[in-house]
Design a protein around this motif. Structure first.
Motif, PDB file in Angstrom:
ATOM      1  N   CYS A   1       0.928  -1.194   0.069  1.00 33.53           N
ATOM      2  CA  CYS A   1       0.075   0.031  -0.062  1.00 33.53           C
ATOM      3  C   CYS A   1       0.960   1.270  -0.124  1.00 33.53           C
ATOM      4  N   PHE A   2       2.028   1.282   0.810  1.00 39.21           N
ATOM      5  CA  PHE A   2       3.024   2.372   0.969  1.00 39.21           C
ATOM      6  C   PHE A   2       3.272   2.716  -0.601  1.00 39.21           C
ATOM      7  N   ASP A   3       3.887   1.513  -1.344  1.00 39.16           N
ATOM      8  CA  ASP A   3       4.164   1.571  -2.881  1.00 39.16           C
ATOM      9  C   ASP A   3       3.232   2.164  -3.584  1.00 39.16           C
ATOM     10  N   ALA A   4       2.248   1.772  -3.660  1.00 39.95           N
ATOM     11  CA  ALA A   4       1.141   1.932  -4.369  1.00 39.95           C
ATOM     12  C   ALA A   4       0.531   3.388  -3.930  1.00 39.95           C
ATOM     13  N   CYS A   5       0.398   3.931  -2.736  1.00 39.60           N
ATOM     14  CA  CYS A   5       0.076   5.269  -2.659  1.00 39.60           C
ATOM     15  C   CYS A   5       0.959   6.100  -3.269  1.00 39.60           C
ATOM     16  N   LEU A   6       2.307   5.801  -3.000  1.00 37.53           N
ATOM     17  CA  LEU A   6       3.153   6.850  -3.755  1.00 37.53           C
ATOM     18  C   LEU A   6       3.318   6.925  -5.365  1.00 37.53           C
ATOM     19  N   GLN A   7       2.458   6.142  -5.918  1.00 42.88           N
ATOM     20  CA  GLN A   7       2.318   6.094  -7.245  1.00 42.88           C
ATOM     21  C   GLN A   7       1.006   6.770  -7.646  1.00 42.88           C
ATOM     22  N   GLU A   8       0.169   6.848  -6.675  1.00 41.08           N
ATOM     23  CA  GLU A   8      -1.478   7.586  -7.040  1.00 41.08           C
ATOM     24  C   GLU A   8      -1.119   8.852  -7.558  1.00 41.08           C
ATOM     25  N   GLU A   9      -2.106   9.032  -8.507  1.00 36.54           N
ATOM     26  CA  GLU A   9      -2.032  10.627  -9.024  1.00 36.54           C
ATOM     27  C   GLU A   9      -2.437  11.514  -7.801  1.00 36.54           C
ATOM     28  N   ASP A  10      -3.168  11.155  -7.054  1.00 34.61           N
ATOM     29  CA  ASP A  10      -3.827  12.070  -5.738  1.00 34.61           C
ATOM     30  C   ASP A  10      -2.842  11.750  -4.760  1.00 34.61           C
TER      31      ASP A  10
ATOM     32  N   MET B   1      -3.144  11.008   0.051  1.00 23.45           N
ATOM     33  CA  MET B   1      -2.679   9.461   0.642  1.00 23.45           C
ATOM     34  C   MET B   1      -1.626   9.714   1.711  1.00 23.45           C
ATOM     35  N   VAL B   2      -1.265  11.117   1.873  1.00 27.66           N
ATOM     36  CA  VAL B   2      -0.237  11.364   2.886  1.00 27.66           C
ATOM     37  C   VAL B   2      -0.021  10.542   4.187  1.00 27.66           C
ATOM     38  N   GLN B   3      -1.416  10.759   4.789  1.00 29.93           N
ATOM     39  CA  GLN B   3      -1.452   9.855   6.119  1.00 29.93           C
ATOM     40  C   GLN B   3      -1.529   8.447   6.030  1.00 29.93           C
ATOM     41  N   CYS B   4      -1.818   7.952   4.927  1.00 34.90           N
ATOM     42  CA  CYS B   4      -1.891   6.440   4.506  1.00 34.90           C
ATOM     43  C   CYS B   4      -0.528   6.138   4.371  1.00 34.90           C
ATOM     44  N   ILE B   5       0.567   6.827   3.758  1.00 38.61           N
ATOM     45  CA  ILE B   5       1.783   6.520   3.410  1.00 38.61           C
ATOM     46  C   ILE B   5       2.603   6.455   4.917  1.00 38.61           C
ATOM     47  N   ARG B   6       2.330   7.482   5.716  1.00 39.78           N
ATOM     48  CA  ARG B   6       2.863   7.473   7.018  1.00 39.78           C
ATOM     49  C   ARG B   6       2.654   6.269   7.815  1.00 39.78           C
ATOM     50  N   LEU B   7       1.278   5.861   7.868  1.00 36.83           N
ATOM     51  CA  LEU B   7       0.805   4.726   8.754  1.00 36.83           C
ATOM     52  C   LEU B   7       1.137   3.645   8.298  1.00 36.83           C
ATOM     53  N   ASP B   8       1.307   3.427   6.942  1.00 37.33           N
ATOM     54  CA  ASP B   8       1.657   1.957   6.210  1.00 37.33           C
ATOM     55  C   ASP B   8       3.157   1.821   6.756  1.00 37.33           C
TER      56      ASP B   8
ATOM     57  N   GLY C   1      -5.462   0.583   9.727  1.00 35.20           N
ATOM     58  CA  GLY C   1      -6.689  -0.015   9.064  1.00 35.20           C
ATOM     59  C   GLY C   1      -7.658   1.207   9.125  1.00 35.20           C
ATOM     60  N   ASP C   2      -7.957   2.155  10.010  1.00 37.32           N
ATOM     61  CA  ASP C   2      -8.880   3.295  10.001  1.00 37.32           C
ATOM     62  C   ASP C   2      -8.498   4.166   8.824  1.00 37.32           C
ATOM     63  N   GLU C   3      -7.305   4.767   8.779  1.00 36.23           N
ATOM     64  CA  GLU C   3      -6.803   5.279   7.524  1.00 36.23           C
ATOM     65  C   GLU C   3      -7.107   4.859   6.208  1.00 36.23           C
ATOM     66  N   CYS C   4      -6.683   3.495   6.099  1.00 36.64           N
ATOM     67  CA  CYS C   4      -6.976   3.022   4.869  1.00 36.64           C
ATOM     68  C   CYS C   4      -8.204   2.609   4.444  1.00 36.64           C
ATOM     69  N   ALA C   5      -9.169   2.609   5.156  1.00 38.68           N
ATOM     70  CA  ALA C   5     -10.642   2.390   5.272  1.00 38.68           C
ATOM     71  C   ALA C   5     -11.186   3.298   4.485  1.00 38.68           C
ATOM     72  N   LYS C   6     -10.802   4.612   4.784  1.00 39.25           N
ATOM     73  CA  LYS C   6     -11.338   5.951   4.187  1.00 39.25           C
ATOM     74  C   LYS C   6     -11.195   5.967   2.835  1.00 39.25           C
ATOM     75  N   HIS C   7     -10.277   5.125   2.225  1.00 36.05           N
ATOM     76  CA  HIS C   7      -9.786   5.287   0.824  1.00 36.05           C
ATOM     77  C   HIS C   7     -10.261   3.815   0.099  1.00 36.05           C
ATOM     78  N   ALA C   8     -10.595   2.972   0.850  1.00 36.44           N
ATOM     79  CA  ALA C   8     -11.073   1.458   0.535  1.00 36.44           C
ATOM     80  C   ALA C   8     -11.780   1.581  -0.890  1.00 36.44           C
ATOM     81  N   ASP C   9     -12.813   2.650  -0.784  1.00 32.48           N
ATOM     82  CA  ASP C   9     -13.749   2.539  -2.277  1.00 32.48           C
ATOM     83  C   ASP C   9     -13.076   2.825  -3.602  1.00 32.48           C
ATOM     84  N   HIS C  10     -12.062   3.659  -3.279  1.00 31.36           N
ATOM     85  CA  HIS C  10     -11.040   4.182  -4.452  1.00 31.36           C
ATOM     86  C   HIS C  10      -9.811   3.480  -4.891  1.00 31.36           C
ATOM     87  N   HIS C  11      -9.361   2.906  -3.825  1.00 30.87           N
ATOM     88  CA  HIS C  11      -7.904   2.250  -4.105  1.00 30.87           C
ATOM     89  C   HIS C  11      -7.964   0.699  -3.520  1.00 30.87           C
TER      90      HIS C  11
END
Lengths: 110, 110, 110, 110
Positions: C23-32, C36-43, C79-89
């Motif tokens: 997820c860390f790697d994939a978030c860093l490749q996302e357009e937006d 995803m900054v908080q997700c990258i940190r928590l990953d 898990g809480d942070e990732c869940a916020k983005h679960a519909d899109h990623h």
């Protein structure tokens, strides 16, 4: 390779890991985070290998030369990337300097 | 090097790290701990680099080949040491096998 | 706490660390990436503590319960942070599921 | 918790990790290694968590207080064990002192 002989290198590795982690954190707070993606990646790579090598040296690992060679390559890559942003971000400038110094120190024992 | 392509290697590294850590713990419980000193050292070295490489692969690190080369050398050393004790200690036998398998897998991507 | 008893937890931690790193790697490749900054940190936080706890369990560390408590808290946050983005990623969805499962398993031994 | 505010703690953790790793290496070289088994185990535990916390602080992790609490407990355990051998082994004496100092510093931020 004795623990005592390598106090200086351990300190350089420690400083580089700290600079990379600080840069990682600061890049994620930048407005232009999209431009810092490669820096964020390499900061993590570099912090992790520097911390690993620090531990290896201080436990008198027999694999310090091999690990130092890889660490030097990673420090070079991170330093090159940070150098591109050194004019705009002080954390990148400091990180680039720490990486260059660490890469050189690693090559000396590799 | 994509995360998806490397599920098998990640599992081999994971198994090797677990075998090394188990052997580390078991060696420290052996009556003849003096004879196991080199094994204890190498178990830690090998567990740590395997865990490190696992993380590197799964975060899509650009330095996987270089790290895999070092990891293979450390797995070889740990496997050779454990093999010396394989007749007397089952944990060493299992660890030696995990190390050989892991060294080979690492060389394939190095 | 024996190594043998905890094969299942070790595998859950391993899967969670791998999902977080992916997820860390994939978030860093996302357009937006900015979103995803908080997700990258928590990953990174979550991958690192899961990998650490895996090692601790497999070397029969006496501090597994204390470490598992911290690990559960970090898995919850990630898990809480990732869940916020679960519909899109999809990588966030998979990571959120791995984190929930791992948090629960950690709480069982904490 | 800012990176800048925590330079002193980072240095204390670094010194403790180095002392533990040095003690680990030295214990494995002792004639009476059988007596040092618990020390060897705890040295590894303590070095690893100190190194982990160092990294967490320098990347501005939101979990520093929780990790510091665990680190303090591990430093206490390692310091107590090393203190038993402080009359016979200088590396244990130095390690015990580093652990006490680090445990206290960790409690201050936990």
């Amino acid at each position: 390779m004795a623990h005592d002989q390598h106090q200086e290198l351990i300190q350089i590795l420690h400083d580089c890991a700290a600079a990379c982690n600080h840069c990682f954190d600061a890049c994620l707070q930048e407005e232009d985070v999209k431009m810092m993606v490669q820096c964020i990646r390499l900061d993590r790579e570099c912090a992790d290998i520097c911390a690993f090598l620090e531990q290896a040296i201080s436990r008198n690992s027999p694999f310090v030369p091999e690990l130092a060679r890889v660490c030097a390559a990673i420090c070079d890559a991170c330093g090159d990337e940070c150098a591109k942003h050194a004019d705009h971000h002080d954390h990148c400038k400091q990180c680039a300097e720490a990486c260059r110094k660490c890469a050189e120190a690693c090559r000396n024992i590799a």
